[in-house]
Scaffold this active site. Sequence first.
Site, PDB file in Angstrom:
ATOM      1  N   ASP A   1      -8.351  46.150  44.821  1.00 17.34           N
ATOM      2  CA  ASP A   1      -8.346  45.667  46.202  1.00 17.34           C
ATOM      3  C   ASP A   1      -9.710  45.114  46.605  1.00 17.34           C
ATOM      4  O   ASP A   1     -10.073  45.147  47.772  1.00 17.34           O
ATOM      5  CB  ASP A   1      -7.922  46.795  47.152  1.00 17.34           C
ATOM      6  CG  ASP A   1      -8.827  48.014  47.025  1.00 17.34           C
ATOM      7  OD1 ASP A   1      -9.624  48.070  46.070  1.00 17.34           O
ATOM      8  OD2 ASP A   1      -8.745  48.910  47.892  1.00 17.34           O
ATOM      9  N   GLU A   2     -10.482  44.590  45.657  1.00 19.86           N
ATOM     10  CA  GLU A   2     -11.816  44.067  45.913  1.00 19.86           C
ATOM     11  C   GLU A   2     -11.808  42.545  45.877  1.00 19.86           C
ATOM     12  O   GLU A   2     -11.249  41.943  44.966  1.00 19.86           O
ATOM     13  CB  GLU A   2     -12.811  44.606  44.879  1.00 19.86           C
ATOM     14  CG  GLU A   2     -13.036  46.108  44.989  1.00 19.86           C
ATOM     15  CD  GLU A   2     -14.065  46.589  43.988  1.00 19.86           C
ATOM     16  OE1 GLU A   2     -14.627  47.663  44.211  1.00 19.86           O
ATOM     17  OE2 GLU A   2     -14.299  45.900  42.988  1.00 19.86           O
TER      18      GLU A   2
END
Length: 572
Positions: free
Chosen positions: A481-482
Amino acid sequence: MTSALARAVQVVCGGPAPPGAQASGQARWLSRFPLGLQVLGFISVLAVVVIGSSYRAYVDSAQALIRESESEHLIGAALVARARIEAESRVLVSTTQSLARHPAVREALQEGTTPGVLAAVGKEMEAVFDSTGLSTLDLIDRRRVIVHRAPTTAVRGLKASVWGVAEALGGEAMLQTAKEASGGLIVRSIVPVPDLDGRVVGVVMAGTRFDNPFARRIAQDSTVELAIATPIGVVARSSDRFHMTPTLHQKPLEQALFERRPVLVFDLDQDNLRQYVPVRLGDETFVLIVQGDAQAAQAHVVVAAREATRSAMTMFGLAIVATSLFAMTLGRRLRQIKTQAEHLARDITGEVHVRPAGRSLPFASGGCELDALEHVFDHTARSVARHHEALHRAKVLAEHAADSDPLTGLPNRGCLMRMLSNRLAEQPGEDWALLFLDLDGFKQVNDQRGHDVGDALLCEASERLVRLVGRREDVTRLGGDEFVLIAHADGPPLAPQRLAQKIIHALEQPFHLEADAPPVQVSVSIGIALHPEHGRDASTLLKHADMALYAAKGAGRRTYRLYGSPSESMGT
């Protein structure tokens, strides 16, 4: 035969024989036969010579075409195999980085940690080891003692002797390639684990072995054999049928390694084509060797050569009878040439020869046989051109896949680092900012709503970020989720901070991902690093933005932090 031609000129033209055409024993012997039979014999021999030469040229061109087609096939297989190796190395790096940022891993490396924490970390590492297919996975503390090694049957408590551990404990992440005692090759990703104060408390080390099972896994094309080689020789092969003579292939292997370019070799002894393609991982370069069996592809060329000899002899015998029989035989042989050409076209292109629409076979309607041969050759040339174009498209798609995130279609880490390096080299004094984003609560969405909803959330979040920035190439998904955004900072004051506020507001809006389910709601934490104030190279800027991100998460999430200014943030 020269005397016979001179006599033919004399009879046809009614004039004297040319100078030098004097009677000899051979001429007297030929004079016993009618002139027509002499001319017929000459035409027969000439026809045999011409047709034999045409057959030889045809066989040579067919052989060259086969080699070209096979070499392009090998290049395509090598590019696909290289893309798979690079993809596995990216999985290796992302796995170690993800574990290094895991809070439980950081806690397990602290002094006086509890057995329960160690057991939880061990369970997490075992799950990662089983899901990624790694060969080794170690957690090492500052004393270089192995705290946990996956799988659980492996020995723990030993000292780590890998040379890269000391550098990683100094804060330097690395991707290294090393030769094992068993003769194989292993690629390791070693990443330091910092505590909340930024002090390195240990390292995560994962490795993938380049052994025979690995070679078989990446060589999914059953028509080729694949091997992985270093300057000292082959370390892995996809099949025991792969053989390489060291003296014969040492030179192309060195060319591929040191000149960093693909090398094609045709082995006349074993009738094989081999493509050598260099691949660089970390600080080492090795070579992919893709081998194709050219013997089966050229078997029909040998048949054509034998048929050519037989055709010439048959035509010579038939030419003695009469010119008309010679013409009939020539027509029959041309039909056989057309059949052989169609077989070659089918073998080379994999396509069945189709008669042009609205036309009948020239042989069936009494037309010119050469027109039919021209059509067959033209059809073959177009088919080879289409195959070449398809191979080029596959190469372009493979290069695009290597630079793109497969889920969101955004640039990946490798593409980001190249873009940053190019931008820094071309415009070293330009002002811009790097924003490092991490979705808050994404793991809970994955656990509670499933990975399909999690993937849909990542895709929708990507589109919102692209709409905010305005350029798709300025948004990168690093993994999980970066995300990383590139934003200009030469506008009004605090422009990157205002963009961070807009991002926080945009991503905290509900995500309607399922028709009959409540919307998903997450927040985002952001770290900001400015160029050139916070760094003049890509790695430093990314590192400082990451540190600012951790500061934002430590401040309660749903906020941002500018590197070096912990008090400047957006309130919750």
